[in-house]
Motif scaffolding. Structure first.
Motif, PDB file in Angstrom:
ATOM      1  N   LYS A 311       0.848  -1.206   0.000  1.00  0.00           N
ATOM      2  CA  LYS A 311       0.000   0.000   0.000  1.00  0.00           C
ATOM      3  C   LYS A 311       0.882   1.253   0.000  1.00  0.00           C
ATOM      4  O   LYS A 311       0.597   2.238  -0.672  1.00  0.00           O
ATOM      5  CB  LYS A 311      -0.909   0.024   1.239  1.00  0.00           C
ATOM      6  CG  LYS A 311      -2.024  -0.970   1.160  1.00  0.00           C
ATOM      7  CD  LYS A 311      -3.149  -0.447   0.245  1.00  0.00           C
ATOM      8  CE  LYS A 311      -4.099  -1.541  -0.111  1.00  0.00           C
ATOM      9  NZ  LYS A 311      -4.541  -1.676  -1.426  1.00  0.00           N
ATOM     10  N   ARG A 312       1.967   1.219   0.781  1.00  0.00           N
ATOM     11  CA  ARG A 312       2.853   2.384   0.880  1.00  0.00           C
ATOM     12  C   ARG A 312       3.540   2.644  -0.469  1.00  0.00           C
ATOM     13  O   ARG A 312       3.681   3.793  -0.891  1.00  0.00           O
ATOM     14  CB  ARG A 312       3.892   2.149   1.985  1.00  0.00           C
ATOM     15  CG  ARG A 312       4.801   3.325   2.251  1.00  0.00           C
ATOM     16  CD  ARG A 312       5.450   3.241   3.621  1.00  0.00           C
ATOM     17  NE  ARG A 312       6.228   2.023   3.823  1.00  0.00           N
ATOM     18  CZ  ARG A 312       7.446   1.816   3.345  1.00  0.00           C
ATOM     19  NH1 ARG A 312       8.031   2.742   2.615  1.00  0.00           N
ATOM     20  NH2 ARG A 312       8.087   0.679   3.574  1.00  0.00           N
ATOM     21  N   GLY A 318       3.841   5.997  -5.919  1.00  0.00           N
ATOM     22  CA  GLY A 318       3.082   5.992  -7.161  1.00  0.00           C
ATOM     23  C   GLY A 318       3.334   4.757  -8.028  1.00  0.00           C
ATOM     24  O   GLY A 318       3.169   4.808  -9.251  1.00  0.00           O
ATOM     25  N   LEU A 319       3.750   3.654  -7.404  1.00  0.00           N
ATOM     26  CA  LEU A 319       3.975   2.432  -8.200  1.00  0.00           C
ATOM     27  C   LEU A 319       2.637   1.727  -8.439  1.00  0.00           C
ATOM     28  O   LEU A 319       1.694   1.880  -7.661  1.00  0.00           O
ATOM     29  CB  LEU A 319       4.926   1.490  -7.461  1.00  0.00           C
ATOM     30  CG  LEU A 319       6.306   2.045  -7.105  1.00  0.00           C
ATOM     31  CD1 LEU A 319       7.144   0.969  -6.415  1.00  0.00           C
ATOM     32  CD2 LEU A 319       7.029   2.545  -8.353  1.00  0.00           C
ATOM     33  N   SER A 320       2.569   0.938  -9.495  1.00  0.00           N
ATOM     34  CA  SER A 320       1.329   0.223  -9.789  1.00  0.00           C
ATOM     35  C   SER A 320       1.150  -0.929  -8.803  1.00  0.00           C
ATOM     36  O   SER A 320       2.113  -1.371  -8.167  1.00  0.00           O
ATOM     37  CB  SER A 320       1.382  -0.339 -11.211  1.00  0.00           C
ATOM     38  OG  SER A 320       2.343  -1.375 -11.267  1.00  0.00           O
ATOM     39  N   GLU A 321      -0.079  -1.427  -8.681  1.00  0.00           N
ATOM     40  CA  GLU A 321      -0.339  -2.549  -7.781  1.00  0.00           C
ATOM     41  C   GLU A 321       0.448  -3.776  -8.247  1.00  0.00           C
ATOM     42  O   GLU A 321       1.026  -4.504  -7.443  1.00  0.00           O
ATOM     43  CB  GLU A 321      -1.838  -2.867  -7.739  1.00  0.00           C
ATOM     44  CG  GLU A 321      -2.132  -4.073  -6.860  1.00  0.00           C
ATOM     45  CD  GLU A 321      -3.573  -4.175  -6.414  1.00  0.00           C
ATOM     46  OE1 GLU A 321      -4.441  -3.592  -7.101  1.00  0.00           O
ATOM     47  OE2 GLU A 321      -3.824  -4.845  -5.395  1.00  0.00           O
ATOM     48  N   TYR A 322       0.500  -3.936  -9.557  1.00  0.00           N
ATOM     49  CA  TYR A 322       1.214  -5.076 -10.138  1.00  0.00           C
ATOM     50  C   TYR A 322       2.692  -5.058  -9.728  1.00  0.00           C
ATOM     51  O   TYR A 322       3.229  -6.034  -9.213  1.00  0.00           O
ATOM     52  CB  TYR A 322       1.062  -5.012 -11.667  1.00  0.00           C
ATOM     53  CG  TYR A 322       1.814  -6.087 -12.402  1.00  0.00           C
ATOM     54  CD1 TYR A 322       1.280  -7.362 -12.519  1.00  0.00           C
ATOM     55  CD2 TYR A 322       3.051  -5.823 -12.970  1.00  0.00           C
ATOM     56  CE1 TYR A 322       1.968  -8.353 -13.184  1.00  0.00           C
ATOM     57  CE2 TYR A 322       3.756  -6.811 -13.646  1.00  0.00           C
ATOM     58  CZ  TYR A 322       3.207  -8.070 -13.753  1.00  0.00           C
ATOM     59  OH  TYR A 322       3.898  -9.052 -14.409  1.00  0.00           O
ATOM     60  N   ASP A 346      15.334   7.413  -7.676  1.00  0.00           N
ATOM     61  CA  ASP A 346      13.913   7.575  -7.941  1.00  0.00           C
ATOM     62  C   ASP A 346      13.219   6.206  -7.822  1.00  0.00           C
ATOM     63  O   ASP A 346      13.650   5.236  -8.437  1.00  0.00           O
ATOM     64  CB  ASP A 346      13.744   8.147  -9.361  1.00  0.00           C
ATOM     65  CG  ASP A 346      12.287   8.200  -9.747  1.00  0.00           C
ATOM     66  OD1 ASP A 346      11.558   8.960  -9.102  1.00  0.00           O
ATOM     67  OD2 ASP A 346      11.887   7.462 -10.677  1.00  0.00           O
ATOM     68  N   PRO A 347      12.146   6.105  -7.010  1.00  0.00           N
ATOM     69  CA  PRO A 347      11.498   4.800  -6.777  1.00  0.00           C
ATOM     70  C   PRO A 347      11.062   4.099  -8.061  1.00  0.00           C
ATOM     71  O   PRO A 347      11.180   2.878  -8.165  1.00  0.00           O
ATOM     72  CB  PRO A 347      10.282   5.138  -5.924  1.00  0.00           C
ATOM     73  CG  PRO A 347      10.591   6.446  -5.291  1.00  0.00           C
ATOM     74  CD  PRO A 347      11.495   7.178  -6.226  1.00  0.00           C
ATOM     75  N   LYS A 348      10.561   4.854  -9.032  1.00  0.00           N
ATOM     76  CA  LYS A 348      10.091   4.201 -10.258  1.00  0.00           C
ATOM     77  C   LYS A 348      11.255   3.569 -11.012  1.00  0.00           C
ATOM     78  O   LYS A 348      11.144   2.458 -11.528  1.00  0.00           O
ATOM     79  CB  LYS A 348       9.361   5.195 -11.149  1.00  0.00           C
ATOM     80  CG  LYS A 348       7.934   5.398 -10.684  1.00  0.00           C
ATOM     81  CD  LYS A 348       7.048   6.005 -11.742  1.00  0.00           C
ATOM     82  CE  LYS A 348       5.651   6.081 -11.178  1.00  0.00           C
ATOM     83  NZ  LYS A 348       4.968   7.326 -11.441  1.00  0.00           N
ATOM     84  N   GLU A 349      12.372   4.313 -11.065  1.00  0.00           N
ATOM     85  CA  GLU A 349      13.540   3.752 -11.771  1.00  0.00           C
ATOM     86  C   GLU A 349      14.086   2.545 -11.032  1.00  0.00           C
ATOM     87  O   GLU A 349      14.418   1.518 -11.633  1.00  0.00           O
ATOM     88  CB  GLU A 349      14.622   4.822 -11.904  1.00  0.00           C
ATOM     89  CG  GLU A 349      14.255   5.880 -12.920  1.00  0.00           C
ATOM     90  CD  GLU A 349      15.425   6.823 -13.173  1.00  0.00           C
ATOM     91  OE1 GLU A 349      16.462   6.342 -13.669  1.00  0.00           O
ATOM     92  OE2 GLU A 349      15.292   8.011 -12.850  1.00  0.00           O
ATOM     93  N   ALA A 350      14.168   2.647  -9.686  1.00  0.00           N
ATOM     94  CA  ALA A 350      14.662   1.521  -8.887  1.00  0.00           C
ATOM     95  C   ALA A 350      13.762   0.314  -9.101  1.00  0.00           C
ATOM     96  O   ALA A 350      14.238  -0.810  -9.289  1.00  0.00           O
ATOM     97  CB  ALA A 350      14.709   1.907  -7.413  1.00  0.00           C
ATOM     98  N   CYS A 351      12.445   0.535  -9.118  1.00  0.00           N
ATOM     99  CA  CYS A 351      11.476  -0.549  -9.303  1.00  0.00           C
ATOM    100  C   CYS A 351      11.660  -1.202 -10.679  1.00  0.00           C
ATOM    101  O   CYS A 351      11.667  -2.433 -10.787  1.00  0.00           O
ATOM    102  CB  CYS A 351      10.073   0.002  -9.146  1.00  0.00           C
ATOM    103  SG  CYS A 351       8.783  -1.093  -9.733  1.00  0.00           S
TER     104      CYS A 351
END
Ligand code: ADP
Ligand code: MG
Length: 487
Positions: A311-312, A318-322, A346-351
């Motif tokens: 959830k966090r 702002g990551l997707s649920e998937y 950046d969380p999106k890049e790390a993800c």
């Protein structure tokens, strides 16, 4: 006629995260060297006395709280008496009779194929593990390393209706154990073992009414989730066939085992042959009261679990649920991701990197994240090299592979491979000017309206810099200069 399957699980999970065993001061750690972590008590020497490991009790209580169980007023243990070479004391210290267990009558909500499900928990108890025997060609050898290790045994009500549900629950619990930090819950190290109970009943009958339940068949010691799935499906098929042949009611309550080789369950014994374990209260461990203060303290120390982390990630990053689901599936992978973000990525890049390149590398090589050479620091550096345009994102993938192959830092690879892009504007300007000076004819025919007209000039810049000039900067600079000349 159709049938409903009733499935109950007894899930044993080794508590791997304490320094010593549950009633013995021997080291509690996984070892491939036999008989390394043992003390006299694990060998059943005369006169040995058990001492309760407080941390193990705390961990078990924490699990029982997450299972929404009631905790007992007093804590004590029982002896389960039987003789077996892997149990040299001739008894196992466990908790059998209610209300002794660390937790009784709870429930767990888990997800199965996108649907929320609930399973009732009958009890969770703390006990010691037995040693392990290896049956060789003409002899059996015993390794006492495991003897006395803490074991959490969780017993569910028969609320699962399919193998999918049972396995989804096991995966959920593996994550709970890992996130609580009470077990690595690594099936490859034999941390999780299950007894699977299966019966079937006519679908017209009410499954809430126990007198309608079919005869329980217990499949013992299934030690992989795949095995649990296969054993359940095999039993449902086998029992359905007995129903159809009209012999189901003659089937005795029985214990079977899952045989990997033949992919079938094999009869071991019927309930009539069941051993009487002559349980009695373990006299060498005093009964003690669980104070409210201690229980409150334990409850307050329950860390963030996978569901909350997911959830966090969705709300804060702002990551997707998937993507979030994939990240939190294994705690160590989620920790790796968090560490990389903490270091300023950046969380999106790390993800993208963790869920993409890193996970496929781990899967391909069948290793875990702590076995990969890449660290969160290195991933941060690699992403930074791409972000500040030192290398292109395509080169980033090559650097990733080389870091792992050659065990080098990302920056080292970039230097050694001569991948460093030229981003210094004045350095690029020197080359741009050189190219312009050398090609007066091309300048004459240059047409600012034709987007392809620049290709020749950029090609020359790349040739002179051996492909290292940052293309974006070179392009912008060259166009400006040429367009000015044509004004
Ligand atoms: P035992 O006394 O033989 O250990 P329990 O009643 O303690 O049996 O149940 C052990 C496990 O078997 C539990 O997980 C329970 O949910 C499951 N179980 C009990 N009855 C059935 C049944 N009829 N069909 C399937 N599972 C069952
Ligand atoms: Mg049992």
């Amino acid at each position: 006629m159709g049938y409903i399957a009733m499935i109950g699980l007894e899930m044993h999970c080794e508590g791997s995260e304490t320094n010593s065993k549950v009633f013995s001061s021997a080291r509690n750690s996984y070892s491939t060297t036999p008989n390394e972590n043992i003390r006299p008590i694990d060998m059943g020497f005369p006169g040995v006395l058990p001492v309760v490991n407080k941390k193990c009790v705390e961990n078990a209580l924490m699990v029982s709280m997450v299972l929404n169980c009631k905790q007992p007023e007093y804590m004590y243990f029982e002896r389960k008496n039987y003789y077996y070479p892997d149990m040299p004391k001739n008894y196992q210290i466990t908790q059998e009779t209610k209300p002794i267990p660390v937790g009784i009558y709870g429930y767990v909500d888990y997800e199965c194929n996108g649907e929320e499900k609930r399973v009732r928990i009958n009890n969770l108890h703390l006990e010691e593990d037995a040693a392990s025997s290896d049956h060789l060609y003409d002899t059996t050898v015993i390794d006492y390393n495991r003897a006395g290790n803490p074991l959490f045994e969780l017993v569910t009500e028969p609320d699962f209706r399919s193998a999918d549900e049972a396995v989804a629950f096991l995966e959920h619990m593996r994550s709970v154990y890992q996130y609580l930090g009470v077990s690595e819950a690594d099936t490859r190290k034999g941390h999780i073992r299950c007894d699977v109970n299966v019966s079937i009943m006519d679908e017209s009958l009410d499954p809430e009414e126990p007198s309608n339940w079919g005869t329980k068949v217990e499949v013992k010691n299934v030690n992989s989730f795949g095995g649990v799935r296969d054993a359940i499906n095999y039993e449902i098929k086998r029992q359905t066939k007995l129903k159809e042949e009209g012999t189901y009611d003659e089937m005795p309550q029985q214990t079977r085992r899952w045989d990997e080789d033949s992919q079938s369950t094999i009869f071991m014994r019927s309930k009539i042959d069941a051993v009487d374990y002559k349980y009695f209260v373990e006299p060498n461990i005093p009964k003690y009261k669980l104070t409210k203060e201690w229980l409150d303290e334990i409850r307050a120390s329950i860390p963030e679990l996978a569901y909350d982390r997911k959830k966090r990630y969705m709300n804060d990053y702002g990551l997707s649920e998937y993507d979030s689901n994939i990240l939190v599936k294994e705690k160590k992978i989620s920790d790796f991701f968090e560490e990389t973000v903490k270091l300023g990525t950046d969380p999106k890049e790390a993800c993208n990197w963790v869920n993409g390149m890193i996970l496929s590398y781990l899967n391909y090589h069948m290793i875990t994240i702590d076995e990969i050479y890449m660290t969160p620091d290195m991933l941060r550096d690699l992403i930074k090299l791409i972000d500040d345009k030192t290398i292109s994102s395509k080169q980033g993938k090559d650097v990733f592979a080389k870091v792992l192959e050659e065990k080098k830092e990302p920056l080292e690879v970039v230097k050694d491979e001569g991948m460093m892009q030229i981003v210094d504007e004045s350095a690029i300007e020197d080359v741009v000017d050189e190219v312009l000076a050398e090609n007066p004819k091309a300048i004459e025919t240059y047409d600012p309206e034709n987007p392809k007209a620049l290709d020749f000039f950029i090609g020359q810049v790349m040739k002179k810099t051996r492909g290292k000039a940052n293309p974006g900067i070179a392009y912008k600079m060259m166009k400006e200069k040429l367009d000015n000349m044509k004004k």
